[in-house]
Design a protein around this motif. Structure first.
Motif: not given
Length: 236
Positions: A104-109, A126-131, A151-156, A164-174
């Motif tokens: 991850f290069l940046d996670i910010s709202e 929430t904008r997430m930039r990553r390599l 939901g709010t994405v926790d960078p930590a 997988r993060y959405y499903q386990m931490k934010l309670g929804f799945w794509i």
């Protein structure tokens, strides 16, 4: 052969090995009916214990991708319906397969910029930039926008696999996604280790993703290095 990832964001080691094998099977690099090397040899190749490897193979067996024959060995079985953590990640190495990982290069709202298509119900996201890497090769850069009402994405805590993060931490799945593949200019925020330089034309994917709601909740754009990777969609 690949180097396993041990960062906090990475999948468990046994899941990394199973995902790599699943992608190798899907790409045809491990053909239907092929006999896998002995477990000790395969464990050494992937730098894991035999116990960890067996957990990985158990996942393949449960997905119908592996048949264990007593006294003979483990055999690959093709199963186009098998799903995995990275089933919706469509970029592969040119030779096929490759384990996806990310930095991850940046996670910010932010307020959603005007050049994004309509998605979600909030004016912010929430904008997430990553390599993205495939077997540790820098293969793509991504900019992902998640609607703030989802939901709010926790960078930590965010992981290599966002779905997988959405499903386990934010309670929804794509549940589905639409991809639009073309070419585009590499963004100016792409890190130096990504092959195509800022402004250079390269492979480009736009994606809208839906959860259980009728409107998309995520928009992403991906620039991939066509000297390393390609976009693959397999019809089932």
């Amino acid at each position: 052969m690949y180097e396993r990832q041990d960062s906090p964001a990475a999948l468990p080691i046994y899941a990394q090995v199973s995902e790599l094998l699943i992608r190798e099977i899907a790409s045809g690099r491990l053909a239907d009916g092929a006999r896998l090397p002995p477990e000790r040899q395969l464990a050494a190749t992937h730098q894991v214990t035999v116990r960890t490897l067996r957990k990985s193979l158990k996942i393949l067996e449960e997905k119908g991708l592996l048949e264990r024959i007593q006294g003979s060995g483990n055999y690959v079985r093709s199963n186009p319906a098998a799903q995995s953590i990275y089933s919706m990640f469509r970029i592969e190495l040119l030779e096929g397969g490759g384990l996806p990982t990310a930095k991850f290069l940046d996670i910010s709202e932010h307020t959603k910029p005007g050049d994004l298509p309509a998605f979600g119900s909030s004016p912010r996201g929430t904008r997430m930039r990553r390599l993205r890497f495939l077997n540790k090769k820098p293969a793509a850069v991504e900019e992902i926008w998640l609607d703030a009402d989802s939901g709010t994405v926790d960078p930590a805590q965010v992981s290599d696999s966002l779905y997988r993060y959405y499903q386990m931490k934010l309670g929804f799945w794509i549940t589905r996604a639409e991809d639009y593949v073309s070419i585009g200019k590499t963004p100016d925020w792409a890190p130096p280790e990504f092959g195509p330089q800022a402004g250079q034309m390269t492979g480009y994917i736009e994606r809208l993703s839906w959860e259980q709601k009728p409107h998309p909740v995520e928009y992403s754009r991906t620039w991939f290095d066509t000297d390393i990777a390609r976009y693959v969609q397999r019809l089932k």
